[in-house]
Design a protein around this motif. Structure first.
Motif, PDB file in Angstrom:
ATOM      1  N   PRO A   1       0.846  -1.191   0.000  1.00  0.00           N
ATOM      2  CA  PRO A   1       0.000   0.000   0.000  1.00  0.00           C
ATOM      3  C   PRO A   1       0.882   1.242   0.000  1.00  0.00           C
ATOM      4  O   PRO A   1       2.052   1.178   0.360  1.00  0.00           O
ATOM      5  CB  PRO A   1      -0.770  -0.119   1.313  1.00  0.00           C
ATOM      6  N   LEU A   2       0.339   2.354  -0.437  1.00  0.00           N
ATOM      7  CA  LEU A   2       1.113   3.590  -0.455  1.00  0.00           C
ATOM      8  C   LEU A   2       1.419   4.041   0.958  1.00  0.00           C
ATOM      9  O   LEU A   2       2.508   4.488   1.262  1.00  0.00           O
ATOM     10  CB  LEU A   2       0.312   4.696  -1.148  1.00  0.00           C
ATOM     11  N   ARG A   3       0.434   3.938   1.782  1.00  0.00           N
ATOM     12  CA  ARG A   3       0.578   4.385   3.161  1.00  0.00           C
ATOM     13  C   ARG A   3      -0.034   3.336   4.072  1.00  0.00           C
ATOM     14  O   ARG A   3      -1.101   2.810   3.778  1.00  0.00           O
ATOM     15  CB  ARG A   3      -0.139   5.718   3.374  1.00  0.00           C
ATOM     16  N   ARG A   4       0.664   3.039   5.136  1.00  0.00           N
ATOM     17  CA  ARG A   4       0.116   2.114   6.115  1.00  0.00           C
ATOM     18  C   ARG A   4       0.140   2.826   7.466  1.00  0.00           C
ATOM     19  O   ARG A   4       1.195   3.254   7.916  1.00  0.00           O
ATOM     20  CB  ARG A   4       0.939   0.832   6.172  1.00  0.00           C
ATOM     21  N   LEU A   5      -1.036   3.005   8.028  1.00  0.00           N
ATOM     22  CA  LEU A   5      -1.126   3.714   9.296  1.00  0.00           C
ATOM     23  C   LEU A   5      -1.146   2.699  10.420  1.00  0.00           C
ATOM     24  O   LEU A   5      -2.082   1.925  10.548  1.00  0.00           O
ATOM     25  CB  LEU A   5      -2.388   4.577   9.308  1.00  0.00           C
ATOM     26  N   TRP A   6      -0.096   2.701  11.207  1.00  0.00           N
ATOM     27  CA  TRP A   6      -0.028   1.795  12.350  1.00  0.00           C
ATOM     28  C   TRP A   6      -0.675   2.466  13.551  1.00  0.00           C
ATOM     29  O   TRP A   6      -0.365   3.622  13.862  1.00  0.00           O
ATOM     30  CB  TRP A   6       1.436   1.491  12.706  1.00  0.00           C
ATOM     31  N   ARG A   7      -1.571   1.756  14.194  1.00  0.00           N
ATOM     32  CA  ARG A   7      -2.065   2.201  15.492  1.00  0.00           C
ATOM     33  C   ARG A   7      -1.367   1.315  16.505  1.00  0.00           C
ATOM     34  O   ARG A   7      -1.791   0.198  16.762  1.00  0.00           O
ATOM     35  CB  ARG A   7      -3.577   2.043  15.560  1.00  0.00           C
ATOM     36  N   ALA A   8      -0.271   1.817  17.000  1.00  0.00           N
ATOM     37  CA  ALA A   8       0.595   0.995  17.845  1.00  0.00           C
ATOM     38  C   ALA A   8       0.291   1.266  19.311  1.00  0.00           C
ATOM     39  O   ALA A   8       0.494   2.371  19.796  1.00  0.00           O
ATOM     40  CB  ALA A   8       2.052   1.282  17.540  1.00  0.00           C
ATOM     41  N   ARG A   9      -0.224   0.252  19.980  1.00  0.00           N
ATOM     42  CA  ARG A   9      -0.500   0.392  21.408  1.00  0.00           C
ATOM     43  C   ARG A   9       0.653  -0.233  22.162  1.00  0.00           C
ATOM     44  O   ARG A   9       0.872  -1.440  22.064  1.00  0.00           O
ATOM     45  CB  ARG A   9      -1.822  -0.294  21.762  1.00  0.00           C
ATOM     46  N   ALA A  10       1.373   0.603  22.862  1.00  0.00           N
ATOM     47  CA  ALA A  10       2.542   0.144  23.595  1.00  0.00           C
ATOM     48  C   ALA A  10       2.382   0.507  25.053  1.00  0.00           C
ATOM     49  O   ALA A  10       1.716   1.471  25.398  1.00  0.00           O
ATOM     50  CB  ALA A  10       3.801   0.794  23.029  1.00  0.00           C
ATOM     51  N   GLN A  11       3.028  -0.291  25.912  1.00  0.00           N
ATOM     52  CA  GLN A  11       3.011   0.088  27.324  1.00  0.00           C
ATOM     53  C   GLN A  11       4.026   1.181  27.595  1.00  0.00           C
ATOM     54  O   GLN A  11       3.834   2.010  28.471  1.00  0.00           O
ATOM     55  CB  GLN A  11       3.336  -1.133  28.189  1.00  0.00           C
ATOM     56  N   ARG A  12       5.125   1.123  26.863  1.00  0.00           N
ATOM     57  CA  ARG A  12       6.225   2.053  27.072  1.00  0.00           C
ATOM     58  C   ARG A  12       6.686   2.591  25.737  1.00  0.00           C
ATOM     59  O   ARG A  12       6.785   1.824  24.769  1.00  0.00           O
ATOM     60  CB  ARG A  12       7.418   1.325  27.696  1.00  0.00           C
ATOM     61  N   VAL A  13       6.994   3.871  25.690  1.00  0.00           N
ATOM     62  CA  VAL A  13       7.521   4.466  24.462  1.00  0.00           C
ATOM     63  C   VAL A  13       8.885   5.074  24.755  1.00  0.00           C
ATOM     64  O   VAL A  13       9.035   5.826  25.724  1.00  0.00           O
ATOM     65  CB  VAL A  13       6.572   5.554  23.923  1.00  0.00           C
ATOM     66  N   VAL A  14       9.876   4.709  23.938  1.00  0.00           N
ATOM     67  CA  VAL A  14      11.189   5.348  24.033  1.00  0.00           C
ATOM     68  C   VAL A  14      11.307   6.302  22.854  1.00  0.00           C
ATOM     69  O   VAL A  14      11.129   5.911  21.695  1.00  0.00           O
ATOM     70  CB  VAL A  14      12.334   4.307  23.995  1.00  0.00           C
ATOM     71  N   LEU A  15      11.587   7.542  23.173  1.00  0.00           N
ATOM     72  CA  LEU A  15      11.662   8.574  22.156  1.00  0.00           C
ATOM     73  C   LEU A  15      13.128   8.784  21.805  1.00  0.00           C
ATOM     74  O   LEU A  15      13.854   9.438  22.542  1.00  0.00           O
ATOM     75  CB  LEU A  15      11.053   9.847  22.737  1.00  0.00           C
ATOM     76  N   ALA A  16      13.566   8.186  20.721  1.00  0.00           N
ATOM     77  CA  ALA A  16      14.961   8.325  20.300  1.00  0.00           C
ATOM     78  C   ALA A  16      14.986   9.014  18.948  1.00  0.00           C
ATOM     79  O   ALA A  16      15.512   8.499  17.972  1.00  0.00           O
ATOM     80  CB  ALA A  16      15.637   6.958  20.235  1.00  0.00           C
TER      81      ALA A  16
END
Lengths: 225, 984
Positions: free
Chosen positions: B253-268
């Motif tokens: 697909p041209l665009r794939r939108l992930w709805r990512a449910r995470a317990q923890r997010v690391v912002l790097a």
């Protein structure tokens, strides 16, 4: 004018008998494989009885267990042959059986509940007429479902013996992995959805199962790679 | 020779070797404004354009200044092109973030001819597409499967989400995966590794590039890890999880939108290099130092032959060193610091590069022609007074600039993360005293690596590992013991704060010092806003009228300039910068709207049905037939009139399967029904039905509905499809804490309404039952077998007269429907659509949801007798309307006025004194073939008190209409007459 429609009927009529008609009549052949990603969709039949009652209350649970075997925990499914239980909520379970036995089973359930808790609130109603049952298999099955349902489809989080109720696309559905896979050893899911939305869900599955390559993000889908 | 080469390569060129990411065996043709150009596989559009010398971009938004490619990352302010996707639709995208693919077409408006050598006459029609382009009209590119979806969503559940695939992100993912946590690592570029891939250094004794490759390989092999490139985190979201937009390579697909449910997010998410702020710092040919060496190292492309560097930090010297090593000439290294003893400056000095310490670039000098690129810099000593010494002009064809690094924190601030300012590194970074916050979705969020201000290689790796471990721990895993590998990197001297290089003469300008290129924001504007009281970026944005929040590329400089004017410490300003404007949510792909069909849909299609949408249901509006011997088809109006007549004189069948149907069962079911119906239902016996208005307690009427009592504890409720959802939630709410259960059985049953005087005769052909009034009286129901099919037969006629409703199991409904039509053929049975059904209802004055039940009308207003007596005088209540001109149906929705009609005119002349407020409104209108005239229903103040009065309305075309207010029931069944109906 009606001829073409009659032609479309013939095949499914054979498959489902003259009276009972498939929810996908005239829309889909009885068996269809989505191109590309390899999604196999087969329509199936089951008798389904909706049971609403305080299933956790003492007396009710025991009575059901005595008559129908133990009711599974919430979010769990239990099968034995054509029969089974889907436990969807504290006070809601769906009983599965052969389609011919649905009225008889419903009557038995009502009796068991009436004996266990006379005068108590309980609702027992066959609902298979309102459901379409799609069996979906193939390497893309988990990932295809993940495209539409906000459910963790990782095999570790959702395996055989478990059931979820969630919208797939925007079609409210109840679905679960079957213990028996397909002929190729792949995984098979059964989806119960409202009959009136079965064609919409069917088309959605075909397009979602076809669109693009697999991401491999949901491990069950890695089998092929 | 040299001059010729210069002109040939103006704007950049490809070196003969080098380029970690490109494959020089795989040429790729692409197009800019129709000009065919060549790049290599692995290029971005930006690197390929630089190599082709086509770096000019659309001119600046407010001043129309010529601009060119300025960076190599997502922060790119200038090189935003209209880029055609694989389906042929155009979208604005930064060239820096667009991987090159064969046949890619990019368009840029406003390029001067100098840059557009190859366009000639062909450009015009292509550029026209900006205004007329329609994505659907475009033909898909070759090699794309026709089934390929443009948009796709993927719901993804993970323990840890790591945003950013540089060394810190890789280290975080490694630590999380080693602890057993399911981990999703997303990187917005087409390659992992971030800055370290090109800048080098050593990690654990290995070259950074090797370390990156090995770690990515290991992650790819780990079943717990999922890695995505070209995947940009848009927001951290809420209950739907983080939104990540992936742009997969073909096929896909041209665009794939992930709805990512995470317990923890690391912002790097790393850091962005800031430009220097000086006079004409936006000239084509000026580029950030890191971008210039990225193009050189990763893509083998150079921005010029003779390059100057202007930087206040050691790190940027690497650019000069790399360029010189590649054989390019360094015109000057201009450094405002007195002299740095760091490893890189010493190495540059040892290579003999001309370092001008204690100096600034006072001005970039452009070639005197349209779109003219830089051709020199004016270098001047920066005196302690802040003034400049005499300027010296040094020629160059490109200028690399570096004002230090700024953590990329749009997601952090968007989630409400606090900021602080680090006086040593000159970084606006997450407040270290609050290292973790919670997103609105409840996921823990912690920055790592350069995004947390840990920009040096060793600290980035260590910070990533620590963040990954603590994320895994917080997600319930035992963190793996991993020791941070030793990293080797250049020793650095501190950066010097220089937010603004004055010009010549000093402080006399500022209108050509650009702080933010994308919005043409100048120093002069920032200072003016600050003098006007702006102390935050939001206030600055509001004062200047910026289109959106400033990003890491320019936010620090802007804040520093504000601090200079307001005499406020930068850290204090930074700490006030909480929860800046969130990144706008991406446009959602069109929601899949599941259409609902009845079991008879296929039959309807084969019998001339015209469909309409009723709630989500596909409903036959009417059934077109051939009319007359010449075989002409009816139009919809003719068909509806025929169907209405049939329903009043013969027999017709309505597929009413879309009715919402509920089963209510339990000892308190009857009380529940009394609660939701305006009329009491509990008095009904088994085998009886009640018709009543459903309403929320003391609230507006939802709809008229039917309740059928099955037995002591069981009820069935039938209601129009339009209120199905509302009724379902009303019933569910009412059932809470009651000994009653509600089940939606809409799909379980097909539903057929038989209408007309011959409907009983039809039923008698299908069964042997006694259907007399005694056996099955009006509002009674029985279980019966019709044509061998078990059904529930209800004696109900919503349109008045004789009628039945048949509830038949959905799986048998089509078979039954066909049997019904076989049996009814000689009785003249025909199908009836929703239009005729609605006219029958209007003739009988039955309220419909969203028309009479308009969300304001209460049950009493619609004539529900038991709900508090007659309507109050000032409330709008249901009435009938008979237009004076019997052939002119009243327009639905039209306002009604009393008196002589002057009120209508005054209302439409918009007098606001309240004297001419409408008296009521037309709610439903039709032409009644039964009566041979137009009729309507309306809501009118006072209701029954106005029967007999005349009201006025406007027909929408400037004509006045008059109508009589009458009782809302136009026809009654008449046993004496052939057609069975008489007007009232």
């Amino acid at each position: 004018m009606g001829e073409r429609f009659e032609d479309q009927l013939s095949e499914t009529e054979k498959a489902f008998g003259a009276r009972r008609r498939s929810a996908l009549e005239g829309i889909a052949p009885p068996r269809r494989r989505a191109d590309g990603a390899g999604l196999d969709i087969v329509e199936a039949e089951r008798g389904v009885i909706l049971l609403r009652a305080p299933l956790g209350e003492s007396g009710v649970a025991e009575a059901l267990q005595a008559a129908f075997g133990p009711t599974p925990e919430i979010g769990r499914a239990r099968f034995s042959g054509p029969d089974g239980w889907l436990r969807l909520a504290d006070d809601e379970a769906w009983s599965l059986c052969e389609v011919e036995r649905v009225d008889e089973n419903a009557a038995n359930l009502r009796d068991a509940l009436e004996k266990a808790a006379p005068g108590g609130a309980a609702l027992v109603e066959p609902i298979s007429d309102g459901l379409a049952i799609l069996q979906v298999s193939g390497p893309a099955v988990r990932e295809t479902l993940a495209k539409g349902a906000a459910v963790d489809l990782h095999p570790a989080a959702f395996g055989a013996g478990e059931v979820r109720r969630a919208a797939i696309g925007a079609v409210r559905a109840v679905f679960y992995p079957l213990e028996e896979g397909d002929a190729d050893g792949g995984e098979r899911f059964e989806i119960l959805c409202p009959r009136s939305q079965a064609p919409a869900l069917y088309r959605w599955l075909l397009s979602a199962g076809t669109a693009g390559v697999l991401t491999g993000a949901i491990p069950g889908a890695r089998r092929e790679a | 020779m040299r001059a010729e080469r210069m002109s040939k390569h103006e704007g950049g060129f490809r070196l003969e070797s080098g380029g970690l990411l490109i494959d020089r065996d795989k040429p790729i043709a692409f197009f800019l404004n129709g000009e065919s150009l060549l790049g290599w596989r692995g290029d971005t559009l930006a690197s390929a354009l630089l190599a082709a010398g086509r770096t000019l971009t659309p001119p600046s938004p407010r001043y129309g200044r010529p601009r060119a490619l300025y960076t190599a990352g997502a922060e790119e302010p200038n090189a935003i092109y209209q880029i055609e996707d694989r389906r042929g639709a155009l979208a604005r995208r930064p060239a820096t973030m667009t991987p090159l693919r064969p046949g890619l077409k990019a368009f840029a408006a406003g390029l001067p001819a100098a840059n557009a050598g190859g366009i000639r006459g062909r450009a015009a029609p292509l550029l026209d597409r900006f205004s007329v382009f329609s994505p659907k009209a475009a033909t898909p590119s070759e090699g794309m499967s026709h089934d390929e979806g443009a948009e796709e969503e993927l719901n993804f559940f993970t323990d840890v989400l790591v945003i950013g695939g540089g060394v810190a992100g890789i280290a975080a993912a490694k630590a999380a995966v080693a602890s057993g946590a399911r981990t999703l690592l997303v990187e917005q570029a087409a390659h992992f590794g971030g800055r370290a891939l090109g800048d080098g250094g050593k990690i654990g004794g290995r070259r950074a590039q090797t370390w990156i490759e090995k770690e990515i390989e290991a992650l790819k092999a780990a079943p717990e890890a999922t890695l995505r490139r070209c995947a940009e985190a848009l927001t951290l979201g809420d209950v739907d999880g983080a939104l990540i937009l992936e742009r997969p390579a073909a096929p896909g697909p041209l665009r794939r939108l992930w709805r990512a449910r995470a317990q923890r997010v690391v912002l790097a998410t790393g850091a962005v290099e800031r430009p220097m702020v000086f006079v004409d710092n936006d000239l084509p040919g000026v580029m950030t130092a890191a971008a210039m060496r990225d193009y050189l190292t990763l893509y083998g492309a150079a921005a010029g032959q003779r390059i100057a560097l202007f930087a206040n930090n050691d790190d940027a010297y690497l650019t000069a060193i790399r360029l010189a090593e590649a054989g390019l000439e360094i015109a000057a290294i201009v450094d405002p610091r007195a002299g740095s003893e760091g490893d890189l400056p010493r190495r540059a000095a040892a290579m003999g590069l001309p370092i001008r310490s204690g100096s600034v670039v006072a001005r970039a000098v452009g070639a005197p022609r349209p779109g003219g690129r830089i051709e020199a810099v004016e270098i001047a000593a920066l005196r302690r007074s802040g003034r400049l010494g005499a300027a010296e002009t040094v020629s160059c064809d490109a200028l690399a600039v570096s004002g230090g690094w700024s953590p990329a924190l749009a997601l952090w601030t968007g989630a409400g993360g606090p900021l602080a300012f680090d006086d040593t590194t000159l970084m606006l970074k997450p407040d270290p005293s609050q290292a973790e916050i919670e997103t609105s979705g409840g996921a823990g969020l912690a920055p790592a690596g350069a995004a947390a201000g840990a920009a040096r290689l060793a600290e980035a790796v260590a910070s990533g590992l620590a963040a990954g471990r603590s994320a895994a721990k917080a997600a319930g895993f035992t963190p793996a013991r991993l020791t941070a590998p030793k990293a080797e990197e250049a020793r650095e001297e501190p950066i010097l704060p220089l937010w603004f290089a004055p010009g010549q003469p000093a402080f006399s300008e500022g209108e050509r010092h650009f702080v933010d290129l994308a919005s043409d924001l100048t120093v002069e504007e920032v200072e003016r806003a600050a003098r006007g009281g702006a102390e935050s970026l939001d206030a600055l944005g509001a004062a200047v009228g910026l289109p959106g929040p400033l990003g890491a590329f320019s936010a620090t400089q802007a804040l520093a300039l504000i601090g200079d004017v307001r005499n406020a410490p930068l850290d204090a300003l930074a700490r006030r910068e909480r929860s800046r404007s969130r990144a706008p949510a991406p446009p959602r792909p069109p929601l899949f709207q599941p259409e609902r069909i009845t079991p008879m849909q296929g039959w309807h299609e084969a019998h001339g049905a015209v469909f309409a949408k009723e709630a989500d249901w596909r409903t036959p509006l009417c059934f077109l037939r051939q009319s007359g011997p010449d075989g002409e088809m009816e139009d919809e109006e003719e068909a509806s009139v025929r169907e209405i007549r049939l329903a009043r004189r013969g027999v017709g069948a309505v597929d009413a399967s879309s009715l919402a149907k509920f089963l209510i069962r339990g000892p308190e079911a009857a009380r529940l029904l009394d609660e939701v119906f305006a009329e009491p239902m509990s008095g009904l016996g088994a085998g009886r039905c009640g018709v009543g208005v459903i309403a929320r307690e003391d609230g507006p009427a939802l709809a008229e509905a039917v309740a059928a009592r099955l037995d002591d504890q069981g009820w069935r409720v039938y209601a129009p499809a339009a209120v199905g959802e509302a009724l379902a939630s009303l019933l569910r709410e009412s059932a809470v804490d009651r000994r009653a259960y509600v089940a939606d059985v809409t799909d379980v049953w097909g539903h057929i309404a038989l209408v007309g005087p011959k409907s009983r005769a039809l039923l008698e052909r299908l069964c042997e039952l006694d259907l007399s009034d005694e056996a099955l009286p009006p509002l009674g129901w029985i279980d019966a077998a019709l044509a061998g099919c078990p059904v529930r037969l209800l004696r109900l006629a919503q349109g008045g007269g004789l009628g039945y409703e048949i509830a038949v199991p959905a799986s048998a409904a089509l078979s039954f429907w066909r049997r019904l039509f076989e049996a009814g053929e000689t009785l003249g049975l025909q199908p009836i659509g929703a239009a005729a059904r609605d006219a029958l209802r209007i003739e009988r004055g039955r309220p419909a949801p969203q028309q009479e039940a308009d969300g304001k009308a209460r049950p009493a207003d619609l004539g529900a007798a038991a709900s508090g007596g007659a309507a109050e005088a000032d409330r709008w209540a249901l009435v009938g309307l008979e237009p004076e001109d019997a052939d002119q149906p009243l327009p639905e929705g039209a306002a009604l006025f009393p008196g002589d009609g002057g009120g209508v005119l005054r209302y439409f002349l918009a007098s606001a004194d309240g004297a001419d407020q409408p008296l009521g409104r037309v709610t439903s209108s039709c032409w009644s073939p039964t009566l041979g005239r137009a009729i309507a229903l309306g809501l009118v103040a006072g209701g029954a008190a106005r029967f007999g009065e005349t009201v006025h309305l406007h027909d929408g075309d400037g004509r006045l209409m008059r109508s009589r207010v009458v009782r809302p029931r136009f026809v009654e069944p008449d046993e004496q007459k052939d057609d069975g109906w008489r007007p009232l």
